[in-house]
Enzyme design. Structure first.
Site, short mmCIF file in Angstrom:
data_model
loop_
_atom_site.label_atom_id
_atom_site.label_comp_id
_atom_site.label_asym_id
_atom_site.label_seq_id
_atom_site.Cartn_x
_atom_site.Cartn_y
_atom_site.Cartn_z
CG HIS A 164 -2.02 -0.90 1.29
ND1 HIS A 164 -2.32 -1.69 2.39
CD2 HIS A 164 -2.97 -1.17 0.36
CE1 HIS A 164 -3.40 -2.41 2.12
NE2 HIS A 164 -3.82 -2.12 0.91
CB CYS A 251 -3.19 -1.25 8.61
SG CYS A 251 -1.68 -1.13 7.70
N1 GLY Z 1 -2.80 -8.59 5.60
C1 GLY Z 1 -3.31 -7.33 5.27
C2 GLY Z 1 -3.57 -7.19 3.83
O1 GLY Z 1 -2.93 -7.87 3.05
O2 GLY Z 1 -4.41 -6.44 3.43
#
Ligand code: GLY
Length: 256
Positions: A164, A251
């Site tokens: 991300h 996150c």
């Molecule tokens: N384990 C978090 C993701 O891959 O979105």
């Protein structure tokens, strides 16, 4: 300033969450719960009220609430997560978002668009959006159109290696940006005061600014030092069990 934070308790099924690095081992669930407790306590010390959603065993990665929704100032955007095993999380975050936003200010990313909140970095009224394996061009197009409705702007940042956008770049306010790896030299971020993270501590680029304090993952002394030298008070939170699932401090919450 942030007033509210939403988190979701890790579920036992987290041991089957998505990981790019199985070599780190499976998360220890009991330890993950203790780390989550400490995360909530750190947020509360920063003066926010924390809404704690119950664990959802259907979705191993559901503690990473940042991905199924983006809170963008006046509106909330329910995303369409690109990871198939996570896609249903968008329906489960909606109830929590409705407690804070009226229906007319809740927007949605629709298929074939995909987008995950970990790919979105807010800098005031501008939103950088990573084009990644989880967030596609159509998702970004829809996201920017929604932003425009509310007088906000967005720009696309193509990702090369990381999961991300915020895996490698995070804004600490006051023009300060933590950057690692592929983000160190990206022209998109040239105007910021870039605090470069050494490669061996790249994971800790994922710090969060919460009302003047920066929460830093425990165990990354160079990053802790750099953030303190930039003038921020620091709170350390151990995220070792979430790291095993490619997850970090940002996150684990929606902050608004
Ligand atoms: N384990 C978090 C993701 O891959 O979105």
């Amino acid at each position: 300033m942030f007033q509210h934070v939403i988190v979701r308790r890790p579920c036992r099924a987290m041991v089957d969450g998505i990981t790019s690095d199985p070599g780190l081992g499976k998360p220890n669930y009991e330890l993950a719960l203790r780390q989550h407790d400490a995360y909530i306590a750190a947020l509360e010390r920063c003066g926010v009220d924390v809404t704690v959603l119950p664990a959802d065993e259907r979705y191993p990665d559901s503690c990473f609430v940042e991905d199924p929704a983006v809170i963008a100032g006046p509106c909330a955007i329910i995303t369409n997560p690109g990871a198939p095993s996570r896609n249903g999380e968008k329906d489960e975050i909606l109830g929590a978002v409705r407690k804070f936003f009226p229906e007319e200010r809740i927007e949605h990313i629709r298929a074939p668009g995909t987008l995950e909140g970990g790919d979105v970095m807010m800098v005031g009224t501008h939103f950088y959006v990573g084009r990644s394996a989880r967030t596609n061009a159509e998702g970004i197009r829809q996201f920017r159109a929604i932003l425009a409705k509310y007088g906000l702007t967005g720009s696309e940042v193509p990702l090369e290696k990381v999961l991300h956008l915020k895996t490698g770049v995070n804004y600490l306010e006051n023009n300060n940006l933590l950057v690692s790896g592929e983000f160190v030299d990206k022209p998109d971020f040239a105007a910021y005061n870039r605090i470069v993270i050494p490669e061996e501590e790249a994971y800790a680029a994922n710090c969060i600014w919460v009302n003047g304090t920066v929460i830093v993952p425990a165990g990354y002394p160079a990053v802790e030092r750099a953030v303190r030298e930039a003038g921020y008070p620091v709170l350390l939170v151990d995220t070792s069990e979430f790291r095993k699932l490619d997850g970090g401090l940002s996150c684990l919450s929606l902050r608004f």
